[in-house]
Design a protein around this motif. Structure first.
Motif, PDB file in Angstrom:
ATOM      1  N   GLY A 165      10.819 -13.960   0.009  1.00 20.53           N
ATOM      2  CA  GLY A 165      11.482 -14.231  -1.260  1.00 20.53           C
ATOM      3  C   GLY A 165      11.039 -13.347  -2.408  1.00 20.53           C
ATOM      4  N   SER A 166       9.957 -12.578  -2.217  1.00 21.24           N
ATOM      5  CA  SER A 166       9.481 -11.712  -3.297  1.00 21.24           C
ATOM      6  C   SER A 166      10.316 -10.430  -3.342  1.00 21.24           C
ATOM      7  CB  SER A 166       8.007 -11.366  -3.102  1.00 21.24           C
ATOM      8  OG  SER A 166       7.832 -10.590  -1.924  1.00 21.24           O
ATOM      9  N   ARG A 167      10.257  -9.746  -4.473  1.00 25.13           N
ATOM     10  CA  ARG A 167      10.991  -8.496  -4.621  1.00 25.13           C
ATOM     11  C   ARG A 167      10.299  -7.404  -3.800  1.00 25.13           C
ATOM     12  NH1 ARG A 167      11.337  -3.778  -7.096  1.00 25.13           N
ATOM     13  NH2 ARG A 167      13.358  -3.060  -7.911  1.00 25.13           N
ATOM     14  N   MET A 168      11.093  -6.676  -3.027  1.00 27.74           N
ATOM     15  CA  MET A 168      10.541  -5.578  -2.232  1.00 27.74           C
ATOM     16  C   MET A 168      11.565  -4.456  -2.159  1.00 27.74           C
ATOM     17  SD  MET A 168      10.695  -7.137   1.619  1.00 27.74           S
ATOM     18  CE  MET A 168      12.229  -7.693   2.369  1.00 27.74           C
ATOM     19  N   PRO A 169      11.121  -3.251  -1.800  1.00 28.39           N
ATOM     20  CA  PRO A 169      12.054  -2.123  -1.723  1.00 28.39           C
ATOM     21  C   PRO A 169      13.106  -2.345  -0.641  1.00 28.39           C
ATOM     22  CG  PRO A 169       9.761  -1.393  -1.620  1.00 28.39           C
ATOM     23  CD  PRO A 169       9.748  -2.868  -1.463  1.00 28.39           C
ATOM     24  N   SER A 170      14.223  -1.675  -0.779  1.00 29.17           N
ATOM     25  CA  SER A 170      15.242  -1.705   0.266  1.00 29.17           C
ATOM     26  C   SER A 170      14.816  -0.778   1.398  1.00 29.17           C
ATOM     27  CB  SER A 170      16.588  -1.237  -0.292  1.00 29.17           C
ATOM     28  OG  SER A 170      16.515   0.142  -0.670  1.00 29.17           O
TER      29      SER A 170
ATOM     30  N   PRO B 105      10.222  -4.643   4.498  1.00 26.28           N
ATOM     31  CA  PRO B 105      11.552  -4.142   4.139  1.00 26.28           C
ATOM     32  C   PRO B 105      12.294  -3.600   5.369  1.00 26.28           C
ATOM     33  CG  PRO B 105       9.874  -3.273   2.644  1.00 26.28           C
ATOM     34  CD  PRO B 105       9.161  -3.901   3.793  1.00 26.28           C
TER      35      PRO B 105
ATOM     36  N   GLU C  31      15.080   2.813   0.246  1.00 28.35           N
ATOM     37  CA  GLU C  31      14.000   3.202  -0.658  1.00 28.35           C
ATOM     38  C   GLU C  31      12.708   3.489   0.102  1.00 28.35           C
ATOM     39  OE1 GLU C  31      15.258   0.850  -4.769  1.00 28.35           O
ATOM     40  OE2 GLU C  31      14.132  -0.214  -3.206  1.00 28.35           O
TER      41      GLU C  31
ATOM     42  N   TYR D 214       5.054  -8.212   2.321  1.00 32.00           N
ATOM     43  CA  TYR D 214       5.592  -8.922   1.164  1.00 32.00           C
ATOM     44  C   TYR D 214       5.764 -10.402   1.488  1.00 32.00           C
ATOM     45  CZ  TYR D 214       6.714  -4.199  -0.432  1.00 32.00           C
ATOM     46  OH  TYR D 214       6.636  -2.876  -0.807  1.00 32.00           O
TER      47      TYR D 214
END
Length: 504
Positions: free
Chosen positions: A163-168, A255, A171, A160
């Protein structure tokens, strides 16, 4: 006929030896060389290897007699932008992270907060995972550390942008915790297992993994340029990675952190090795002598394909028994655009860190380990077997080119005959040749389309040459079969004639 066979055998051997010879890199250092001579050798040898294997950059650190002897960098951090690599640039060191994570777990063991042989279900809630805790309930902390939990490898391709959205972490684990073997039954390398240890550390300490590792391990070790959290201010200094095909890969994050998320410099990792080797020499050890000895103690001897270069696996470290009785410990790392390696011998106080921003680096790393081992008067270490593997592959390339030569010679000879006289192969031989050629082409097509092909990463140069040789052989084989096929005329009353008109 016999003379012709001997000629072909001699020519085949000669071609194989030539292929090995032109790709051979001779030893140019001795165990008696001075420190100055060895450093001068590195400054000449490393750039040659970088050019040979098309590796943008490399950062090295060498420990000698328990102290940092030298650290240096070569090549580019970003080849397209012309940015040179420095020793201060932090690499994502990939699976070397596991060795450092093992220290984090052992710190909890030392403090009585975790037991190596307790089930991880004593520390984390396993009821929400795919197998509903069927196997996970019985997996121990030691099994996670030694890759004997039976868990799958896990996702090694998804990255990723910072700063991008990624799973925890939770998750990702819910998605990846899956068993391929019964816990404790065999060695099976698993990133997922180490990422469960990350969750364990967070659950036991009530702190983030990054915060715990920095305060308990990294900062006390003096690894002030290391972190498990890629900060925005660091991004411009993280070397651009390069894939097997040379595609640039900018800085990225996972993550999960425990299995491959450490960012560090060769100098900081040298500090980690020094702490591992100076057992009992100071009062301010981050871990006790007993804890470090436990980390280094071999746990699993049957380690599958890794047995080709190592003898066993300890806690977060591969173990190799040298012929002089000494023990070497190591761990490598590989991820998108990056390859790294750590190797050290605690008893002698010797160690080496190799960080590269390319996935073409295994032979490069092997040659550096070869020369380092010779200089420090060790017998050839296991990783140098990659060099022998490369030589064997080049010999195979020579063998294929010899077959191409003989096929080409036959094909040219057939072309000189009139069409009706082209009966070099009978029907069975012709169809076998066509089947062999198409099988080679299908296999090559499959190899090209694989996301990860071990032989290509182990031997990036030799594998490409082998592919080219096999493709050429297949094309010539098809041509030969087609040419002889054109010489078949299905007329029952027609004979075969040579150019003089005489019956064959």
């Amino acid at each position: 006929m016999k003379r012709n066979r001997l000629y072909k055998a001699f020519l085949t051997i000669l071609i194989c030896l030539v292929m090995i010879g032109i790709n051979h890199i001779p030893v140019d250092i001795s165990s008696h060389a001075s420190e100055e001579v060895f450093l001068r050798h590195l400054d000449e040898f490393v750039p040659r290897l970088i050019n040979r294997y098309d590796i943008p950059g490399c950062s090295l650190a060498i420990v000698k007699d328990g102290d940092l002897f030298s650290y240096r960098s070569y090549g580019y951090s970003d080849r397209e932008k012309g940015i040179m690599l420095t020793t201060r640039d932090p690499f994502r060191v990939q699976s070397i992270s596991k060795s450092v994570t093992a220290w984090g777990v052992m710190k909890l063991v030392e403090n009585g907060r975790v037991d190596l042989d307790s089930a991880i279900s004593s520390y984390i809630n396993v009821s929400g995972f795919k197998d509903e805790g069927k196997y996970l309930k019985s997996v121990t902390v030691r099994q996670l550390l030694t890759h004997t939990s039976g868990l799958q490898l896990g996702d090694v391709f998804t990255v990723y942008s910072p700063g991008s959205r990624m799973p925890s972490l939770q998750e990702k684990l819910l998605d990846e915790v899956s068993f391929i073997n019964k816990p404790g039954s065999s060695f099976s390398y698993s990133n997922t297992g180490y990422n469960l240890l990350e969750l364990l550390i967070e659950e036991v300490t009530g702190r983030s993994f990054t915060e715990y590792m920095e305060s308990e391990i990294l900062i006390p070790l003096g690894m002030t340029n290391s972190t498990f959290d890629l900060k925005e201010s660091m991004i411009p200094y993280v070397p651009t990675g390069y894939t097997l095909k040379g595609k640039p890969v900018p800085a990225y994050v996972y993550p999960e952190k425990a299995s491959g998320g450490l960012l560090s410099t060769s100098r900081d990792l040298a500090r980690f090795m020094i702490e591992s080797m100076n057992l009992g020499s100071r009062d301010d050890l981050v871990l006790s002598e007993d804890s470090i000895a436990a980390i280094h103690y071999p746990q699993v001897s049957d380690i599958g394909i890794y047995s080709l270069v190592f003898d066993s696996y300890a806690l977060g470290h591969y173990v190799e028994e040298l012929s002089n009785g000494k023990i070497a410990l190591s761990h490598g790392g590989q991820g998108t655009g990056i390859m790294t390696h750590m190797h050290f011998v605690p008893e002698s106080g010797d160690g080496i860190i190799i960080l590269t921003n390319s996935q073409r680096s295994w032979p490069f790393i092997s040659y550096l380990l070869r020369d380092w081992a010779i200089w420090r008067d060790f017998d050839p270490i296991g990783m140098t077997r990659i060099i022998w593997g490369e030589r064997l592959l080049f010999a195979l390339v020579g063998l294929v080119w010899a077959a191409i030569l003989f096929q080409g010679e036959k094909t040219i000879g057939i072309l000189k005959l009139p069409t009706l006289a082209r009966r070099d192969l009978n029907g069975i031989e012709r169809w076998f040749l066509i089947l062999l050629a198409f099988t080679i082409l299908v296999v090559l097509s499959w190899c090209v389309n694989q996301q990860y092909l071990l032989i290509a990463y182990l031997f990036p140069t030799a594998a490409v040459q082998l592919g080219i040789a096999l493709f050429t052989f297949a094309i010539i084989a098809i041509m030969r079969a087609i040419i002889t096929c054109r010489g078949i005329i299905k007329k029952s009353n027609e004979e075969w004639f040579d150019e003089a008109g005489k019956e064959i």
